[in-house]
Scaffold this motif. Structure first.
Motif, PDB file in Angstrom:
ATOM      1  N   ALA A 175      56.324   2.222  25.626  1.00  0.00           N
ATOM      2  CA  ALA A 175      57.769   2.284  26.080  1.00  0.00           C
ATOM      3  C   ALA A 175      58.435   3.666  26.317  1.00  0.00           C
ATOM      4  N   PHE A 176      57.922   4.717  25.519  1.00  0.00           N
ATOM      5  CA  PHE A 176      58.540   6.176  25.703  1.00  0.00           C
ATOM      6  C   PHE A 176      57.693   6.463  27.096  1.00  0.00           C
TER       7      PHE A 176
ATOM      8  N   ASP B 192      57.607   4.804  29.743  1.00  0.00           N
ATOM      9  CA  ASP B 192      58.406   4.050  30.725  1.00  0.00           C
ATOM     10  C   ASP B 192      59.876   4.780  30.768  1.00  0.00           C
ATOM     11  N   TYR B 193      60.257   5.127  29.603  1.00  0.00           N
ATOM     12  CA  TYR B 193      61.554   5.600  29.275  1.00  0.00           C
ATOM     13  C   TYR B 193      61.687   7.031  30.095  1.00  0.00           C
ATOM     14  N   LYS B 194      60.703   7.844  30.038  1.00  0.00           N
ATOM     15  CA  LYS B 194      60.754   9.048  30.631  1.00  0.00           C
ATOM     16  C   LYS B 194      60.617   8.838  32.194  1.00  0.00           C
TER      17      LYS B 194
ATOM     18  N   SER C 171      61.945   6.386  33.922  1.00  0.00           N
ATOM     19  CA  SER C 171      63.286   5.552  34.380  1.00  0.00           C
ATOM     20  C   SER C 171      64.450   6.256  33.862  1.00  0.00           C
TER      21      SER C 171
ATOM     22  N   ALA D 154      66.738   3.892  28.223  1.00  0.00           N
ATOM     23  CA  ALA D 154      66.221   2.926  27.429  1.00  0.00           C
ATOM     24  C   ALA D 154      67.217   2.125  26.834  1.00  0.00           C
ATOM     25  N   LYS D 155      67.014   0.701  27.029  1.00  0.00           N
ATOM     26  CA  LYS D 155      68.238  -0.167  26.604  1.00  0.00           C
ATOM     27  C   LYS D 155      67.571  -1.224  25.708  1.00  0.00           C
TER      28      LYS D 155
ATOM     29  N   LEU E 237      66.043  -0.964  22.904  1.00  0.00           N
ATOM     30  CA  LEU E 237      64.675  -0.922  22.624  1.00  0.00           C
ATOM     31  C   LEU E 237      64.309  -0.861  21.038  1.00  0.00           C
TER      32      LEU E 237
ATOM     33  N   ARG F 219      69.572   7.781  27.197  1.00  0.00           N
ATOM     34  CA  ARG F 219      69.206   8.361  28.256  1.00  0.00           C
ATOM     35  C   ARG F 219      68.445   9.472  28.164  1.00  0.00           C
TER      36      ARG F 219
ATOM     37  N   THR G 299      65.149  13.370  25.546  1.00  0.00           N
ATOM     38  CA  THR G 299      65.867  12.077  25.500  1.00  0.00           C
ATOM     39  C   THR G 299      66.933  12.432  24.575  1.00  0.00           C
TER      40      THR G 299
ATOM     41  N   CYS H 206      69.136   9.655  22.266  1.00  0.00           N
ATOM     42  CA  CYS H 206      69.027   8.320  22.056  1.00  0.00           C
ATOM     43  C   CYS H 206      70.250   8.173  20.613  1.00  0.00           C
TER      44      CYS H 206
END
Length: 331
Positions: free
Chosen positions: A279-280, A282-284, A286, A289-290, A292, A311, A323, A325
């Motif tokens: 997930a991390f 993918d976060y970097k 996109s 992170a919604k 999560l 974001r 990030t 968060c």
């Protein structure tokens, strides 16, 4: 030399004369533009200590000979140079009026001997209003007058001053203040006696206002960050904790020095580490992170389920920086 369609040629004429205290260094330049027109420029730097080659006026002034912008090759170069030089010797201060900084000459008895046009306009005075007035009584706020006068008195006594650049408020005619950054030098006669000072000043007020506003905003956002009801953390590209707020520390039971610099996986339930890493990544990519879900292990060994909303920041090249968060505990 040639740049941006112009060729620059140094004139064979150079000149130095004792015009004002030590004098000016001058060089005459012929600049030919892209269509072959010749423009003549007189370049001046004021030398306050010629023996040590100290150029105290940091602003060099170039004057275009607009009336002779286009000339033929018939000896006009020498004629134009002589005309400019004669005009300059008659009124050297005219060239200081071309500068976009404040120039002021103050005598040893603290009287204003000269202020250039830019300085008069900046402070709101006509030139005749400033000549002969006491600089410190007129232009320096009372609360700092003693300190600034001591610096001046040390200068005219020949004492070395550090730093060479000095910054202080200056009063305008309407009693408002400007922050001026000064470069100060002493003026001497041919016998070496100090006659006064010459100072070049730049208005730093706008810069100071911007910096003060940024500082206030930084303090405001720092306070909001620390007092936010939700936990906050920031991670670098490898997942190391860059920063956390007080709410995050209370949720997890740690002190700040125990967690900053550590990898976030050190605080996760081992069962969710692999899914978090995916997930991390993918976060970097996109940047978002919604909702999560993450399961932490607190310092006392309890499980803590949180929902993450965040974001990412990227540099001008689109490369990941960190990030940001917010963590909300799931009941």
């Amino acid at each position: 030399n040639s740049r941006n369609g112009f060729s620059v040629e140094r004139s064979p004429f150079t000149f130095h004369d004792t015009i004002f205290i030590e004098g000016w260094y001058q060089r005459f330049w012929k600049i030919t533009n892209i269509i072959g027109q010749a423009i003549f420029v007189l370049y001046n730097i004021y030398i306050l200590d010629y023996n040590n080659l100290l150029t105290s006026l940091s602003t060099a002034m170039a004057t275009r000979v607009s009336q002779r912008a286009v000339v033929s090759e018939n000896g006009a170069t020498a004629k134009t140079y002589t005309t400019l030089l004669s005009d300059f010797k008659k009124n050297p201060f005219k060239y200081l009026d071309l500068a976009g900084v404040l120039f002021v000459v103050i005598s040893a008895d603290k009287k204003v001997v000269y202020m250039n046009k830019f300085g008069c306009n900046l402070l709101g005075y006509a030139k005749e209003e400033v000549l002969g007035v006491d600089w410190f009584q007129t232009f320096i706020p009372k609360r700092i007058r003693y300190e600034v006068e001591r610096v001046f008195e040390d200068l005219v006594k020949g004492k070395p001053i550090s730093p060479e650049f000095f910054e202080n408020p200056v009063l305008k005619k309407d009693n408002s203040e400007l922050i001026i950054s000064w470069h100060n030098s002493v003026l001497k006669d041919n016998s070496g006696h100090i006659l006064g000072t010459i100072s070049a000043g730049s208005d730093m007020s706008g810069y100071k206002r911007v910096m003060d506003a940024l500082r206030r905003n930084e303090e405001r956002y720092k306070k909001l960050f620390e007092q936010a009801p939700y936990g906050y953390h920031s991670l670098d590209a490898e997942g190391h904790l860059i920063d956390v707020n007080e709410s995050w520390l209370k949720m997890m039971g740690y002190e700040k020095q125990e967690v900053v610099g550590e990898n976030i996986t050190s605080f996760l339930d081992p069962a969710v580490i692999d899914s978090f890493k995916k997930a991390f990544e993918d976060y970097k990519k996109s940047g978002v992170a919604k909702n999560l879900p993450i399961r932490f292990i607190t310092k006392n060994g309890e499980s803590l389920d949180v929902m993450t909303l965040g974001r990412a920041s990227f540099d001008e090249n689109g490369d990941f920086i960190q990030t940001h968060c917010m963590l909300r505990e799931i009941d």
